[in-house]
Motif scaffolding. Structure first.
Motif, PDB file in Angstrom:
ATOM      1  N   ALA A   1     -56.287  81.888  73.910  1.00  0.00           N
ATOM      2  CA  ALA A   1     -56.481  83.295  73.540  1.00  0.00           C
ATOM      3  C   ALA A   1     -56.886  83.477  72.083  1.00  0.00           C
ATOM      4  N   ASP A   2     -56.551  82.508  71.229  1.00  0.00           N
ATOM      5  CA  ASP A   2     -56.705  82.701  69.785  1.00  0.00           C
ATOM      6  C   ASP A   2     -58.115  83.090  69.331  1.00  0.00           C
ATOM      7  N   PRO A   3     -59.157  82.314  69.691  1.00  0.00           N
ATOM      8  CA  PRO A   3     -60.485  82.713  69.199  1.00  0.00           C
ATOM      9  C   PRO A   3     -60.982  84.021  69.803  1.00  0.00           C
ATOM     10  N   ILE A   4     -60.558  84.322  71.021  1.00  0.00           N
ATOM     11  CA  ILE A   4     -60.979  85.566  71.676  1.00  0.00           C
ATOM     12  C   ILE A   4     -60.337  86.754  70.967  1.00  0.00           C
ATOM     13  N   SER A   5     -59.029  86.669  70.744  1.00  0.00           N
ATOM     14  CA  SER A   5     -58.304  87.751  70.067  1.00  0.00           C
ATOM     15  C   SER A   5     -58.863  87.999  68.680  1.00  0.00           C
ATOM     16  N   LEU A   6     -59.084  86.923  67.936  1.00  0.00           N
ATOM     17  CA  LEU A   6     -59.602  87.066  66.577  1.00  0.00           C
ATOM     18  C   LEU A   6     -61.009  87.663  66.587  1.00  0.00           C
ATOM     19  N   ALA A   7     -61.855  87.215  67.501  1.00  0.00           N
ATOM     20  CA  ALA A   7     -63.221  87.753  67.571  1.00  0.00           C
ATOM     21  C   ALA A   7     -63.220  89.246  67.881  1.00  0.00           C
ATOM     22  N   VAL A   8     -62.358  89.674  68.803  1.00  0.00           N
ATOM     23  CA  VAL A   8     -62.293  91.097  69.157  1.00  0.00           C
ATOM     24  C   VAL A   8     -61.729  91.898  67.984  1.00  0.00           C
ATOM     25  N   GLY A   9     -60.665  91.400  67.365  1.00  0.00           N
ATOM     26  CA  GLY A   9     -60.085  92.087  66.218  1.00  0.00           C
ATOM     27  C   GLY A   9     -61.064  92.199  65.061  1.00  0.00           C
TER      28      GLY A   9
END
Length: 189
Positions: free
Chosen positions: A78-86
């Motif tokens: 989830a980490d890169p997805i969450s950071l990209a969306v944020g």
């Protein structure tokens, strides 16, 4: 769909999708393995994940759950997805910029011994993220951890729903699932 959607789909197919015989995290044997990290950690892939994920949050999740303050999920998928969306929410100058957090598989055995790291606090309403859902097991573990720390999960954002029961398992907990892609939309079958 959009040009961005089609481009991300082509990157997923090139970098992340493998066929053969694989044992998944759930223990199930499958003819399909999808390693979304290969796409989400690619600079172009991450940019597209951020743009499309933020669009989905902005258009579909925030209208239903305007109190959402943060986005995150089980490390590491989830980490890169969450950071990209944020980051996309911040770059767009959104009225509501999403804070980002990550859920550890186990609490740290030193320091503050936290299970959730980053920008999360008890009382937050959040979007939980996963890269791929099959049975929904890892997403449900992240939800349990968030709830145990005093958070409320409004919705789940996933890059790929394999359409193998995970969405239903999560939605049985009263949490709607918003996939960017499904097995059908990605592979056509």
């Amino acid at each position: 769909m959009s040009e961005q959607y089609d481009l991300l789909k082509s990157i997923l197919l090139e970098k992340s999708v493998r066929t053969g015989t694989f044992t998944l995290a759930s223990g199930k044997v499958s003819d399909l393995y999808v390693d979304c990290r290969m796409t989400a950690l690619d600079p172009v892939g991450a940019t597209l994940v951020g743009a499309l994920g933020w669009k989905l949050v902005k258009e579909d999740i925030l209208p239903r759950f305007p109190e959402v303050a943060a986005i995150g999920g089980m490390t590491m998928g989830a980490d890169p997805i969450s950071l990209a969306v944020g980051m996309t929410s911040a770059l767009e100058g959104a009225e509501k910029t999403l804070q980002v957090f990550t859920v550890r598989k186990e609490p740290k055995d030193h320091g503050r011994g936290r299970r959730i790291e980053g920008n999360f606090q008890a009382g937050d309403t959040v979007v939980v993220v996963d890269d791929v859902i099959t049975t929904g097991g890892s997403t449900l573990k992240a939800i349990d951890a968030i709830e145990a720390e005093g958070g409320r999960v409004a919705a789940a954002l996933v890059l790929l729903d394999r359409e193998e029961g995970g969405r239903q398992a999560i939605e049985e907990r009263g949490i709607p699932v918003y996939p960017l892609y499904t097995r059908t939309s990605l592979l056509g079958h």
